[in-house]
Scaffold this active site. Structure first.
Site, short mmCIF file in Angstrom:
data_model
loop_
_atom_site.label_atom_id
_atom_site.label_comp_id
_atom_site.label_asym_id
_atom_site.label_seq_id
_atom_site.Cartn_x
_atom_site.Cartn_y
_atom_site.Cartn_z
N ARG A 1 0.88 -1.18 0.00
CA ARG A 1 0.00 0.00 0.00
C ARG A 1 0.91 1.22 0.00
O ARG A 1 1.71 1.41 0.92
CB ARG A 1 -0.91 0.01 1.23
CG ARG A 1 -1.62 1.35 1.41
CD ARG A 1 -2.74 1.34 2.42
NE ARG A 1 -3.90 0.61 1.92
CZ ARG A 1 -5.14 0.78 2.37
NH1 ARG A 1 -5.39 1.64 3.34
NH2 ARG A 1 -6.14 0.09 1.87
N HIS B 1 -7.32 0.72 -6.58
CA HIS B 1 -7.54 -0.12 -5.40
C HIS B 1 -8.24 -1.39 -5.88
O HIS B 1 -9.40 -1.65 -5.55
CB HIS B 1 -8.39 0.65 -4.39
CG HIS B 1 -8.35 0.08 -3.00
ND1 HIS B 1 -7.60 -1.03 -2.65
CD2 HIS B 1 -8.99 0.47 -1.85
CE1 HIS B 1 -7.77 -1.29 -1.37
NE2 HIS B 1 -8.60 -0.40 -0.87
N GLN C 1 -10.15 -3.89 -3.51
CA GLN C 1 -11.44 -3.39 -3.04
C GLN C 1 -12.55 -3.77 -4.03
O GLN C 1 -13.64 -4.21 -3.63
CB GLN C 1 -11.39 -1.87 -2.88
CG GLN C 1 -12.68 -1.27 -2.37
CD GLN C 1 -13.01 -1.72 -0.97
OE1 GLN C 1 -12.19 -1.60 -0.08
NE2 GLN C 1 -14.21 -2.26 -0.76
N ASP D 1 -17.30 7.22 -1.87
CA ASP D 1 -16.12 7.19 -1.00
C ASP D 1 -15.94 8.61 -0.44
O ASP D 1 -16.58 9.56 -0.91
CB ASP D 1 -14.88 6.74 -1.79
CG ASP D 1 -13.72 6.32 -0.89
OD1 ASP D 1 -13.87 6.33 0.34
OD2 ASP D 1 -12.65 5.99 -1.43
N CYS E 1 -16.45 1.66 0.61
CA CYS E 1 -15.25 0.86 0.95
C CYS E 1 -14.81 1.07 2.39
O CYS E 1 -14.08 0.24 2.93
CB CYS E 1 -14.13 1.16 -0.02
SG CYS E 1 -13.60 2.89 0.00
N ARG F 1 -13.38 -8.64 1.54
CA ARG F 1 -11.96 -8.36 1.24
C ARG F 1 -11.11 -9.59 1.61
O ARG F 1 -10.18 -9.96 0.89
CB ARG F 1 -11.49 -7.13 2.04
CG ARG F 1 -12.16 -5.82 1.65
CD ARG F 1 -11.72 -5.38 0.26
NE ARG F 1 -10.28 -5.30 0.17
CZ ARG F 1 -9.53 -4.27 0.63
NH1 ARG F 1 -10.12 -3.22 1.19
NH2 ARG F 1 -8.22 -4.27 0.50
N1 CP Z 1 -11.30 -0.01 2.22
C1 CP Z 1 -10.03 -0.03 2.67
O1 CP Z 1 -9.06 -0.22 1.91
O2 CP Z 1 -9.93 0.12 4.01
P1 CP Z 1 -8.59 0.37 4.82
O3 CP Z 1 -8.03 1.71 4.37
O4 CP Z 1 -8.99 0.36 6.26
O5 CP Z 1 -7.62 -0.74 4.48
#
Ligand code: CP
Length: 299
Positions: free
Chosen positions: A105, A132, A135, A217, A257, A285
């Site tokens: 990430r 992402h 997701q 989002d 998300c 997830r």
């Molecule tokens: N949706 C998502 O990626 O959540 P986090 O940022 O908590 O990993």
């Protein structure tokens, strides 16, 4: 020697690849065995290299690796020499000698691409500023479970054309479902909209009209907090709420998300409503990422 396969973007995966991953994720969720070993990551170590905060992604990957029999190793970027300027290409080659896969990430998509270029182990994109993809695998599984045909549904996005929106576009291009985004001017997605089934509008009602799935989002993603006040103004009228839902199809499911800013991009009422699938979405997830890990590490 087989070429290492990565998971950097849904754009790199075919329709069949995506549908097969979802099929396997669904089977894993039901506890059904696959063709391979019950613990496909037995004896394998997976690095989790994070540059940004995370609740769902970090924990679901950690638990997923453990459930598959492997050993997860969490690495915050500031704790390794990358933070002090060790080049990505050196880090990637060294970590490839210890690990069997790495989940990253970070900020720029070019960082995961550079890592993958030098890595001899699979690299999984766990969120960049551009995309992402994990997701969206989870979102698609959630909508399938709710009974939608994810190749023919109409889905909508209301709000910022951010990394999650970009990955939705990639999914729509591959699977063929109709996808309409409503984004304020200046906040368009970065992925080109160059196919008939994806459309960009400035009108949230047009996006929501007849949609069976509507997603949103936060208005300011990680790293954009300083722009928060400007964004608050720009996104007025782009809230996902009951009024917008009046124009949607039947059934209509709401996704987010998470984390959510209740009262901004979505109302608390809708997030907690019978339309909301957010808790299944968060759970899924775990299942899609387990299917992905199994796929990439069993090759
Ligand atoms: N949706 C998502 O990626 O959540 P986090 O940022 O908590 O990993």
């Amino acid at each position: 020697m087989k070429k290492t396969r990565h998971f950097l973007s849904l754009a790199d995966y075919s329709k069949d690849d995506i549908l097969n991953l979802l099929r396997r994720a669904s089977a894993m969720k039901r506890g059904e065995p696959g063709k391979g070993p019950a613990r496909p990551l037995e004896g394998k170590s997976v690095g989790l290299l994070f540059d940004k905060p995370s609740t769902r992604t970090r924990v679901s990957f950690d638990v997923g690796v453990y459930q598959l029999g492997g050993h997860p190793i969490f690495l915050h970027s500031r704790d390794i020499q990358l933070y002090r300027g060790e080049p990505i290409k050196d880090t990637a080659r060294v970590l490839s000698r210890y690990l069997d896969a790495i989940v990253i990430r970070t900020f720029g998509q070019e960082i995961v691409e550079e890592f993958a270029k030098w890595s001899t182990i699979p690299v999984i994109n766990a969120l960049t500023d551009l995309s992402h993809p994990c997701q969206i695998l989870g979102d698609l599984l959630t909508l399938q479970e709710a009974g939608l045909d994810i190749c023919t549904m109409k889905a909508a996005w209301i709000g910022d054309g951010n990394n999650v929106a970009n990955s939705w576009i990639n999914a729509a291009k591959k699977l063929g479902f109709k996808f309409v985004l409503a984004c304020p001017e200046g906040y368009d997605p970065a992925v080109p909209i160059d196919c008939d089934n994806v459309k960009l509008t400035r009108d949230p009602i047009e996006a929501a009209r007849d949609a069976n799935a509507i997603s949103t989002d936060v208005w300011a993603s990680m790293g954009q907090e300083k722009e928060s006040a400007v964004r608050q103004r720009a996104f007025q009228g782009f809230q996902l709420n009951r009024e917008i839902l009046n124009y949607a199809g039947n059934p209509v499911f709401v996704l987010h998300c998470l984390p959510a800013h209740r009262g901004e991009e979505i109302t608390d009422d809708l997030l907690e409503s019978e339309h909301s699938l957010i808790w299944d979405e968060a759970e899924n997830r775990l299942h899609v990422q387990k299917a992905l890990l199994e796929n990439l590490l069993s090759r």
